[in-house]
Design a protein around this motif. Structure first.
Motif, PDB file in Angstrom:
ATOM      1  N   VAL A  82       0.849  -1.179   0.000  1.00 19.49           N
ATOM      2  CA  VAL A  82       0.000   0.000   0.000  1.00 19.49           C
ATOM      3  C   VAL A  82       0.891   1.237   0.000  1.00 19.49           C
ATOM      4  O   VAL A  82       2.001   1.218   0.541  1.00 19.49           O
ATOM      5  N   ASN A  83       0.439   2.301  -0.648  1.00 11.65           N
ATOM      6  CA  ASN A  83       1.123   3.585  -0.567  1.00 11.65           C
ATOM      7  C   ASN A  83       0.485   4.404   0.548  1.00 11.65           C
ATOM      8  O   ASN A  83      -0.742   4.423   0.684  1.00 11.65           O
ATOM      9  N   TYR A  84       1.305   5.070   1.318  1.00 11.27           N
ATOM     10  CA  TYR A  84       0.827   5.766   2.514  1.00 11.27           C
ATOM     11  C   TYR A  84       1.222   7.235   2.435  1.00 11.27           C
ATOM     12  O   TYR A  84       2.398   7.562   2.236  1.00 11.27           O
ATOM     13  N   ILE A  85       0.241   8.122   2.580  1.00 12.28           N
ATOM     14  CA  ILE A  85       0.499   9.562   2.658  1.00 12.28           C
ATOM     15  C   ILE A  85       0.111  10.025   4.051  1.00 12.28           C
ATOM     16  O   ILE A  85      -1.033   9.844   4.479  1.00 12.28           O
ATOM     17  N   GLY A  86       1.055  10.609   4.767  1.00 13.03           N
ATOM     18  CA  GLY A  86       0.793  11.078   6.122  1.00 13.03           C
ATOM     19  C   GLY A  86       1.114  12.554   6.270  1.00 13.03           C
ATOM     20  O   GLY A  86       2.205  12.996   5.900  1.00 13.03           O
ATOM     21  N   PHE A  87       0.162  13.313   6.776  1.00  7.04           N
ATOM     22  CA  PHE A  87       0.371  14.739   7.024  1.00  7.04           C
ATOM     23  C   PHE A  87       0.558  14.975   8.517  1.00  7.04           C
ATOM     24  O   PHE A  87      -0.251  14.535   9.335  1.00  7.04           O
ATOM     25  N   SER A  88       1.635  15.622   8.891  1.00  4.90           N
ATOM     26  CA  SER A  88       1.890  16.047  10.263  1.00  4.90           C
ATOM     27  C   SER A  88       1.885  14.842  11.210  1.00  4.90           C
ATOM     28  O   SER A  88       2.728  13.963  11.120  1.00  4.90           O
ATOM     29  N   GLN A  89       0.887  14.754  12.096  1.00  7.67           N
ATOM     30  CA  GLN A  89       0.818  13.624  13.014  1.00  7.67           C
ATOM     31  C   GLN A  89       0.591  12.314  12.266  1.00  7.67           C
ATOM     32  O   GLN A  89       1.003  11.245  12.738  1.00  7.67           O
ATOM     33  N   GLY A  90      -0.035  12.383  11.113  1.00  8.41           N
ATOM     34  CA  GLY A  90      -0.224  11.187  10.303  1.00  8.41           C
ATOM     35  C   GLY A  90       1.094  10.582   9.851  1.00  8.41           C
ATOM     36  O   GLY A  90       1.201   9.372   9.665  1.00  8.41           O
ATOM     37  N   ALA A  91       2.112  11.437   9.670  1.00 14.36           N
ATOM     38  CA  ALA A  91       3.461  10.939   9.382  1.00 14.36           C
ATOM     39  C   ALA A  91       4.127  10.457  10.664  1.00 14.36           C
ATOM     40  O   ALA A  91       4.808   9.431  10.674  1.00 14.36           O
ATOM     41  N   GLY A  92       3.918  11.196  11.748  1.00 17.38           N
ATOM     42  CA  GLY A  92       4.502  10.809  13.035  1.00 17.38           C
ATOM     43  C   GLY A  92       4.043   9.436  13.493  1.00 17.38           C
ATOM     44  O   GLY A  92       4.843   8.639  13.995  1.00 17.38           O
ATOM     45  N   THR A  93       2.769   9.133  13.311  1.00 15.73           N
ATOM     46  CA  THR A  93       2.258   7.817  13.704  1.00 15.73           C
ATOM     47  C   THR A  93       2.859   6.714  12.836  1.00 15.73           C
ATOM     48  O   THR A  93       3.046   5.587  13.295  1.00 15.73           O
ATOM     49  N   PHE A  94       3.169   7.051  11.586  1.00 15.15           N
ATOM     50  CA  PHE A  94       3.817   6.072  10.713  1.00 15.15           C
ATOM     51  C   PHE A  94       5.225   5.749  11.223  1.00 15.15           C
ATOM     52  O   PHE A  94       5.634   4.590  11.244  1.00 15.15           O
ATOM     53  N   PHE A  95       5.960   6.768  11.636  1.00 16.81           N
ATOM     54  CA  PHE A  95       7.295   6.539  12.201  1.00 16.81           C
ATOM     55  C   PHE A  95       7.204   5.616  13.423  1.00 16.81           C
ATOM     56  O   PHE A  95       8.011   4.703  13.590  1.00 16.81           O
ATOM     57  N   ILE A  96       6.217   5.890  14.270  1.00 17.98           N
ATOM     58  CA  ILE A  96       6.047   5.088  15.486  1.00 17.98           C
ATOM     59  C   ILE A  96       5.697   3.650  15.133  1.00 17.98           C
ATOM     60  O   ILE A  96       6.222   2.699  15.727  1.00 17.98           O
ATOM     61  N   MET A  97       4.818   3.476  14.139  1.00 17.90           N
ATOM     62  CA  MET A  97       4.444   2.122  13.730  1.00 17.90           C
ATOM     63  C   MET A  97       5.668   1.345  13.248  1.00 17.90           C
ATOM     64  O   MET A  97       5.876   0.186  13.622  1.00 17.90           O
ATOM     65  N   CYS A  98       6.492   1.975  12.412  1.00 17.55           N
ATOM     66  CA  CYS A  98       7.669   1.282  11.889  1.00 17.55           C
ATOM     67  C   CYS A  98       8.647   0.936  13.007  1.00 17.55           C
ATOM     68  O   CYS A  98       9.304  -0.104  12.959  1.00 17.55           O
ATOM     69  N   SER A  99       8.732   1.811  14.002  1.00 16.26           N
ATOM     70  CA  SER A  99       9.622   1.556  15.133  1.00 16.26           C
ATOM     71  C   SER A  99       9.120   0.397  15.988  1.00 16.26           C
ATOM     72  O   SER A  99       9.899  -0.475  16.390  1.00 16.26           O
ATOM     73  N   GLU A 100       7.811   0.375  16.239  1.00 20.15           N
ATOM     74  CA  GLU A 100       7.230  -0.611  17.142  1.00 20.15           C
ATOM     75  C   GLU A 100       6.838  -1.911  16.434  1.00 20.15           C
ATOM     76  O   GLU A 100       6.896  -2.983  17.029  1.00 20.15           O
ATOM     77  N   ARG A 101       6.429  -1.810  15.170  1.00 22.01           N
ATOM     78  CA  ARG A 101       5.977  -2.990  14.418  1.00 22.01           C
ATOM     79  C   ARG A 101       6.577  -2.945  13.008  1.00 22.01           C
ATOM     80  O   ARG A 101       5.875  -2.690  12.025  1.00 22.01           O
ATOM     81  N   PRO A 102       7.883  -3.156  12.902  1.00 19.20           N
ATOM     82  CA  PRO A 102       8.585  -2.971  11.622  1.00 19.20           C
ATOM     83  C   PRO A 102       8.071  -3.855  10.500  1.00 19.20           C
ATOM     84  O   PRO A 102       8.274  -3.524   9.324  1.00 19.20           O
ATOM     85  N   GLU A 103       7.418  -4.953  10.835  1.00 20.87           N
ATOM     86  CA  GLU A 103       6.897  -5.820   9.770  1.00 20.87           C
ATOM     87  C   GLU A 103       5.858  -5.098   8.918  1.00 20.87           C
ATOM     88  O   GLU A 103       5.639  -5.454   7.753  1.00 20.87           O
ATOM     89  N   TYR A 104       5.226  -4.070   9.489  1.00 23.76           N
ATOM     90  CA  TYR A 104       4.236  -3.312   8.719  1.00 23.76           C
ATOM     91  C   TYR A 104       4.883  -2.324   7.764  1.00 23.76           C
ATOM     92  O   TYR A 104       4.275  -1.921   6.765  1.00 23.76           O
ATOM     93  N   CYS A 105       6.104  -1.904   8.035  1.00 24.99           N
ATOM     94  CA  CYS A 105       6.832  -1.056   7.091  1.00 24.99           C
ATOM     95  C   CYS A 105       7.079  -1.809   5.790  1.00 24.99           C
ATOM     96  O   CYS A 105       7.117  -1.209   4.717  1.00 24.99           O
ATOM     97  N   ASP A 106       7.235  -3.132   5.893  1.00 21.02           N
ATOM     98  CA  ASP A 106       7.469  -3.951   4.704  1.00 21.02           C
ATOM     99  C   ASP A 106       6.234  -4.045   3.816  1.00 21.02           C
ATOM    100  O   ASP A 106       6.332  -4.472   2.662  1.00 21.02           O
ATOM    101  N   LYS A 107       5.081  -3.661   4.360  1.00 20.10           N
ATOM    102  CA  LYS A 107       3.845  -3.703   3.577  1.00 20.10           C
ATOM    103  C   LYS A 107       3.588  -2.397   2.835  1.00 20.10           C
ATOM    104  O   LYS A 107       2.565  -2.267   2.162  1.00 20.10           O
ATOM    105  N   VAL A 108       4.501  -1.435   2.964  1.00 19.83           N
ATOM    106  CA  VAL A 108       4.327  -0.116   2.363  1.00 19.83           C
ATOM    107  C   VAL A 108       5.299   0.049   1.202  1.00 19.83           C
ATOM    108  O   VAL A 108       6.515  -0.099   1.363  1.00 19.83           O
ATOM    109  N   GLY A 109       4.759   0.335   0.021  1.00 25.78           N
ATOM    110  CA  GLY A 109       5.597   0.515  -1.153  1.00 25.78           C
ATOM    111  C   GLY A 109       6.177   1.904  -1.249  1.00 25.78           C
ATOM    112  O   GLY A 109       7.276   2.101  -1.770  1.00 25.78           O
ATOM    113  N   LEU A 110       5.430   2.894  -0.742  1.00 23.66           N
ATOM    114  CA  LEU A 110       5.844   4.288  -0.810  1.00 23.66           C
ATOM    115  C   LEU A 110       5.256   5.040   0.372  1.00 23.66           C
ATOM    116  O   LEU A 110       4.089   4.854   0.713  1.00 23.66           O
TER     117      LEU A 110
END
Length: 256
Positions: free
Chosen positions: A18-46
């Motif tokens: 999936v492609n993910y666009i995050g604005f402000s806190q929406g980007a911050g939560t993505f950083f936290i997700m990748c830190s805490e659950r890195p397997e979900y970062c592998d599901k993101v193409g962009l």
């Protein structure tokens, strides 16, 4: 919520990523997700980060700083009083703004000035009609702890977990200080778009972030020198300021 959303989209579309666009806190939560659950970062193409909110060490907005730091200092008292949410939609203050900002001459003069003082001035960027709609729905509420966390982030030079105080930190984290989020785990290809005149997410904090993200394809500072934080969602200039770059990357990273 973000992992659940990613799983839902992938299950529904049968896509590989999936492609993910995050604005402000929406980007911050993505950083936290990748830190805490890195397997979900592998599901993101962009990953496209618009004015990404990580640390807030250099935030310039005085109203925002005073508000967040005050809530942080008063969080314990607010919780004792049963206030787990602040600035809720339908509250008296929000209903007042919704009514007050509908008047044509007031919407830009007063409500537009108030919005600009919270972020920064960018004349002609947000139209009167947009301001009327905006204040009909804004603010829409957030948790007291969320605002307290932003207050904490302004007192730190790190992007870290919530600071509960030494005693509870030891119980939760095993250390007196809250640990930093692991930004090196944000492995998805990233495009970062930000503005020079953003007084909420300062470009110095964006530069700090860019040095720590491992897979930045491009960092774009919007050419308009007055481009600020709230322009991302409310400016009528987005069609040529940020949309072409977003569209180019989405086309490149999307399947037909």
């Amino acid at each position: 919520d973000v992992p659940a959303t990613i799983d839902y989209v992938l299950n529904y579309t049968k896509a590989d990523k999936v492609n993910y666009i995050g604005f402000s806190q929406g980007a911050g939560t993505f950083f936290i997700m990748c830190s805490e659950r890195p397997e979900y970062c592998d599901k993101v193409g962009l990953f496209i980060a618009l004015a990404p909110a990580a640390r807030h060490t250099n935030t310039k907005s005085l109203p925002y700083k005073v508000l967040a730091k005050t809530i942080n200092s008063m969080e314990y008292v607010l919780n004792l009083c049963g206030m787990q949410e602040v600035f809720s939609k339908g509250a008296l203050s929000q209903e007042f703004l919704a009514f007050f900002c509908q008047f044509h001459w007031i919407s830009e003069l007063v409500c537009g000035t108030a919005e600009a003082m919270f972020d920064s001035f960018h004349p002609g960027s947000i139209r009167k009609e947009t301001l009327k709609v905006l204040f009909g729905h804004f603010p829409a509420g957030t948790s007291t702890q969320n605002m307290a966390r932003y207050g904490q982030s302004m007192n730190s030079d790190r992007f870290q977990k919530f600071d509960y105080g030494s005693y509870k930190n030891i119980k939760l984290y095993g250390s007196h200080e809250p640990p930093s989020y692991n930004l090196s785990a944000v492995s998805a290809p990233a495009v970062v778009i930000y503005g020079k005149n953003d007084r909420l997410v300062d470009e110095r904090d964006v530069s700090w972030l860019l040095e720590r993200l491992p897979n930045v394809m491009e960092a774009v500072r919007v050419s308009d020198p007055l481009w600020n934080h709230l322009d991302v969602t409310y400016s009528h200039l987005t069609n040529h300021s940020i949309f072409p770059k977003i569209n180019n990357y989405l086309l490149k990273y999307s399947n037909d």
